[in-house]
Design an enzyme around this catalytic site. Structure first.
Site, PDB file in Angstrom:
ATOM      1  N   ARG A  45       0.743  -1.245  -0.147  1.00 38.08           N
ATOM      2  CA  ARG A  45      -0.101  -0.031   0.070  1.00 38.08           C
ATOM      3  C   ARG A  45       0.913   1.326   0.011  1.00 38.08           C
ATOM      4  NH1 ARG A  45      -5.460  -1.398   1.935  1.00 38.08           N
ATOM      5  NH2 ARG A  45      -5.972   0.912   1.647  1.00 38.08           N
ATOM      6  N   ARG A  49       1.153   0.429   5.178  1.00 40.10           N
ATOM      7  CA  ARG A  49       0.600   0.023   6.731  1.00 40.10           C
ATOM      8  C   ARG A  49       0.947  -1.371   7.264  1.00 40.10           C
ATOM      9  NH1 ARG A  49      -5.790  -0.028   5.629  1.00 40.10           N
ATOM     10  NH2 ARG A  49      -5.368   1.867   4.947  1.00 40.10           N
ATOM     11  N   HIS A  50       1.151  -2.325   6.225  1.00 43.81           N
ATOM     12  CA  HIS A  50       1.606  -3.611   6.410  1.00 43.81           C
ATOM     13  C   HIS A  50       2.927  -4.098   5.666  1.00 43.81           C
ATOM     14  CE1 HIS A  50      -1.349  -4.399   3.386  1.00 43.81           C
ATOM     15  NE2 HIS A  50      -2.317  -4.263   4.103  1.00 43.81           N
ATOM     16  N   THR A 101      -9.713  -3.134   1.119  1.00 46.43           N
ATOM     17  CA  THR A 101     -10.022  -2.821  -0.158  1.00 46.43           C
ATOM     18  C   THR A 101     -11.402  -2.944  -0.127  1.00 46.43           C
ATOM     19  OG1 THR A 101      -8.026  -3.964  -1.130  1.00 46.43           O
ATOM     20  CG2 THR A 101      -9.693  -3.092  -2.505  1.00 46.43           C
ATOM     21  N   GLU A 151     -10.082 -10.588 -11.081  1.00 47.74           N
ATOM     22  CA  GLU A 151     -10.365 -11.037  -9.945  1.00 47.74           C
ATOM     23  C   GLU A 151     -11.850 -10.572  -9.540  1.00 47.74           C
ATOM     24  OE1 GLU A 151      -7.473 -10.857  -6.593  1.00 47.74           O
ATOM     25  OE2 GLU A 151      -9.157 -11.100  -5.236  1.00 47.74           O
ATOM     26  N   HIS A 191     -11.963 -11.951  -1.660  1.00 43.97           N
ATOM     27  CA  HIS A 191     -12.229 -11.048  -0.966  1.00 43.97           C
ATOM     28  C   HIS A 191     -13.175 -11.439   0.126  1.00 43.97           C
ATOM     29  CE1 HIS A 191     -12.562  -7.246   1.509  1.00 43.97           C
ATOM     30  NE2 HIS A 191     -11.231  -6.953   0.790  1.00 43.97           N
TER      31      HIS A 191
END
Ligand code: PXP
Length: 239
Positions: A45, A49-50, A101, A151, A191
């Site tokens: 991102r 953040r990760h 997302t 996707e 998702h």
């Protein structure tokens, strides 16, 4: 049966909570690989953040199956993708304030921009997938823009509160998968998929791949907890 690709972002989320070295998403990817996952996904991102740049570079050196870099369609991410060369990039919408997302990529109104963007990635021998809602217009536009894969966003299906809503969302995914395959697009889905809702999606014939993160990492933290506690007690030597 679709192949499983595992998203290891949340291992990095846990690490970033202390900004330390553990748990390492690179180690998680090795374990997922050993368990039979056929791909590893990370979302780099803009706000980091990760997943960090270091993770992506190490994963490129260690993932032996397929590395899927999820990213926003920005110049920075295109440059990184062309340097690191994952097998595939998945273009997703990205908002700073979102927890994850939220919706599919808006493709239909940005075909010219995305055609150029996708073309550059493909020139670098990187396949491109677009994360889209199960919507005919977005699927047709993905084909026009030159994507290799779509996707299909399963989040609304996963979040449906009634059987009726879930059935309606499921039908949309089935139709989207059929349309995409008929246009020559390869089809993934993901998702919000978990141990309760995955089966019907896994049985859609056109769906070649499922991309799953949160539910697998959540379950791992619980099924691994007992062993982790026993190991700590043994180390302390109190029992
Ligand atoms: N596919 C895409 C495009 C995503 O953005 C995400 C979340 O990062 C996933 C799949 C995995 O979703 P979940 O973590 O809910 O399994």
């Amino acid at each position: 049966m679709p192949r499983l690709s595992v998203n290891v972002d949340h291992i990095a989320t846990l690490r970033q909570a202390r900004r330390g070295m553990e748990p390492d998403p690179v180690a998680a990817a090795v374990l997922a690989d050993l368990a039979g996952a056929e791909g590893i996904i990370v979302h780099l991102r803009e706000d980091r953040r990760h997943i960090q740049d270091r993770d992506l570079r190490l994963l490129r050196q260690t993932v032996q199956t397929k590395l899927n870099l999820e990213m926003a369609a920005t110049d920075e991410m295109q440059r990184i993708a062309l340097e690191v060369k994952p097998e595939i990039t998945t273009l997703v919408p990205e908002k700073r304030e979102e927890l994850t997302t939220e919706g599919g990529l808006e493709v239909a109104s940005r075909i010219a921009f995305l055609t150029d963007y996708i073309g550059r990635l493909k020139q670098g021998h990187i396949s491109v997938s677009l994360f889209v809602d199960p919507d005919d217009q977005q699927i047709a536009a993905s084909k026009k823009a030159g994507a290799d894969w779509v996707e299909v966003h399963t989040g609304t299906y996963a979040n449906a509160r009634t059987d009726r809503d879930r059935a309606r969302e499921f039908d949309k995914i089935v139709e989207a998968a059929k349309l995409a395959a008929s246009l020559g697009l390869r089809v993934g889905a993901g998702h919000g998929l978990n141990y309760v809702n995955v089966k019907p999606i896994a049985r859609i014939p056109e769906v070649e791949e499922l991309n799953i993160g949160h539910s697998i990492i959540s379950r791992a933290s619980l099924v691994g907890l007992e062993r982790a506690v026993r190991e700590m007690i043994a180390l302390i030597g109190t029992k």
